[in-house]
Design a protein around this motif. Structure first.
Motif, short mmCIF file in Angstrom:
data_model
loop_
_atom_site.label_atom_id
_atom_site.label_comp_id
_atom_site.label_asym_id
_atom_site.label_seq_id
_atom_site.Cartn_x
_atom_site.Cartn_y
_atom_site.Cartn_z
N PHE A 196 0.82 -1.21 0.00
CA PHE A 196 0.00 0.00 0.00
C PHE A 196 0.85 1.26 0.00
N ALA A 197 1.97 1.22 -0.68
CA ALA A 197 2.90 2.35 -0.72
C ALA A 197 2.22 3.63 -1.19
N GLY A 198 1.30 3.52 -2.15
CA GLY A 198 0.64 4.70 -2.70
C GLY A 198 -0.36 5.33 -1.76
N GLN A 199 -0.75 4.62 -0.69
CA GLN A 199 -1.75 5.14 0.25
C GLN A 199 -1.14 5.61 1.57
N ILE A 200 0.14 5.43 1.72
CA ILE A 200 0.81 5.82 2.97
C ILE A 200 1.44 7.20 2.80
N ARG A 201 1.06 8.12 3.67
CA ARG A 201 1.53 9.50 3.58
C ARG A 201 2.13 9.93 4.92
N VAL A 202 3.42 9.71 5.07
CA VAL A 202 4.13 10.08 6.29
C VAL A 202 5.44 10.76 5.91
N LYS A 203 5.90 11.67 6.78
CA LYS A 203 7.17 12.36 6.52
C LYS A 203 8.36 11.47 6.84
N ASP A 204 8.24 10.70 7.91
CA ASP A 204 9.34 9.85 8.37
C ASP A 204 8.90 8.39 8.27
N GLU A 205 9.21 7.75 7.16
CA GLU A 205 8.74 6.39 6.94
C GLU A 205 9.38 5.41 7.91
N ALA A 206 10.66 5.62 8.22
CA ALA A 206 11.34 4.70 9.14
C ALA A 206 10.67 4.72 10.51
N LYS A 207 10.31 5.91 10.96
CA LYS A 207 9.63 6.03 12.25
C LYS A 207 8.25 5.39 12.20
N ALA A 208 7.54 5.60 11.09
CA ALA A 208 6.20 5.01 10.94
C ALA A 208 6.29 3.49 10.92
N ARG A 209 7.28 2.94 10.22
CA ARG A 209 7.46 1.49 10.20
C ARG A 209 7.70 0.95 11.60
N TYR A 210 8.52 1.66 12.35
CA TYR A 210 8.82 1.23 13.72
C TYR A 210 7.56 1.22 14.57
N LEU A 211 6.78 2.28 14.51
CA LEU A 211 5.57 2.38 15.33
C LEU A 211 4.54 1.31 14.94
N VAL A 212 4.38 1.08 13.64
CA VAL A 212 3.44 0.05 13.19
C VAL A 212 3.91 -1.32 13.63
N HIS A 213 5.19 -1.60 13.42
CA HIS A 213 5.73 -2.92 13.79
C HIS A 213 5.55 -3.19 15.28
N GLN A 214 5.90 -2.22 16.10
CA GLN A 214 5.79 -2.42 17.55
C GLN A 214 4.35 -2.57 17.99
N THR A 215 3.45 -1.86 17.35
CA THR A 215 2.03 -1.99 17.70
C THR A 215 1.50 -3.37 17.34
N LEU A 216 1.81 -3.83 16.12
CA LEU A 216 1.35 -5.16 15.69
C LEU A 216 1.97 -6.27 16.52
N LEU A 217 3.19 -6.04 16.99
CA LEU A 217 3.92 -7.07 17.73
C LEU A 217 3.50 -7.13 19.19
N THR A 218 3.45 -5.96 19.84
CA THR A 218 3.33 -5.95 21.30
C THR A 218 1.90 -5.86 21.82
#
Length: 231
Positions: free
Chosen positions: A172-194
């Protein structure tokens, strides 16, 4: 001191202590085709017993009958039933991980980012609920251990090169709108994991409630810059 899985205290005001230890390992790893097939039969038989008869039915005698493997051969590879359960859980985690990646890839062309997030969450919550149904106490212990792995306090037994978060970001690369993708990936990953792990340990009833996945999906969808989805 650890609280009970429901997040409350045990009877008489005493908190239940859940032992925290490294998941037991097989006595040895199979190398030859015959031994690999034998261990596979044991894990398949053990899982069948857990799913259809329950943890108390997983005995060496019952396992030998279901799997067709001699009791002496069982102990050659799995010194305890917990070491077998650990191997079953590990295989299950790998199996469902591959199924999830396939499910993300198979979403229709018109699927939205919210659809993808909701799929991942429903999948993950169901996996945790299923593991808890196989062996509740072992599931709690292994989940606590997984948290130590996440915090780098112990070394992981298996490393993963791919997962749901990178698959979602790619799909869904075309639907993701964030300034800091690395930070967004981290937050999503930690949410899905923890979050699912926290629910399993503190509020296992949340895992099966219909609105749980939807509530978290709304949060993550907003984080990634998406518009609100209807209920």
């Amino acid at each position: 001191m650890s609280k009970s899985p429901s997040g409350g205290e045990g009877e008489r005001g005493e908190e239940m202590v859940v032992p925290l230890s490294m998941p037991p390992l097989p006595r040895k790893q199979p190398k030859q085709a015959r031994s690999i097939a034998l261990v596979s039969a044991l894990k398949q038989g053990g899982r069948r017993i857990l799913e259809h008869e329950g943890r108390e039915a997983l005995t060496a005698l019952n396992l030998a009958e279901v799997s067709g493997v001699a009791i002496s051969s069982i102990y050659e590879y799995f010194p305890t039933m917990e070491s077998l359960i650990a191997a079953i859980f590990d295989d299950y985690r790998h199996e469902v991980g591959q199924e999830l990646l396939a499910a993300i890839a198979a979403l229709p062309a018109d699927a939205t980012l919210f659809d993808g997030i909701l799929l991942v969450l429903r999948f993950g919550l169901d996996v945790h609920h299923h593991k808890a149904s196989l062996d509740p106490q072992f599931c709690i212990r292994s989940t606590r251990y997984d948290e130590l792995v996440r915090l780098d306090l112990v070394e992981a037994g298996r490393s993963w090169s791919a997962g749901a978060t990178p698959a979602l970001f790619e799909r869904f690369a075309g639907q993701i709108r964030v300034k800091d993708e690395a930070k967004a990936r981290y937050l999503v990953h930690q949410t899905l994991l923890t979050l699912p792990r926290a629910m399993l340990l503190e509020h296992p009833d949340y895992l099966t409630q219909d609105d749980t996945a939807w509530m978290i999906a709304r949060m993550l969808h907003g984080l990634l810059g998406g518009e609100e989805e209807g209920a």
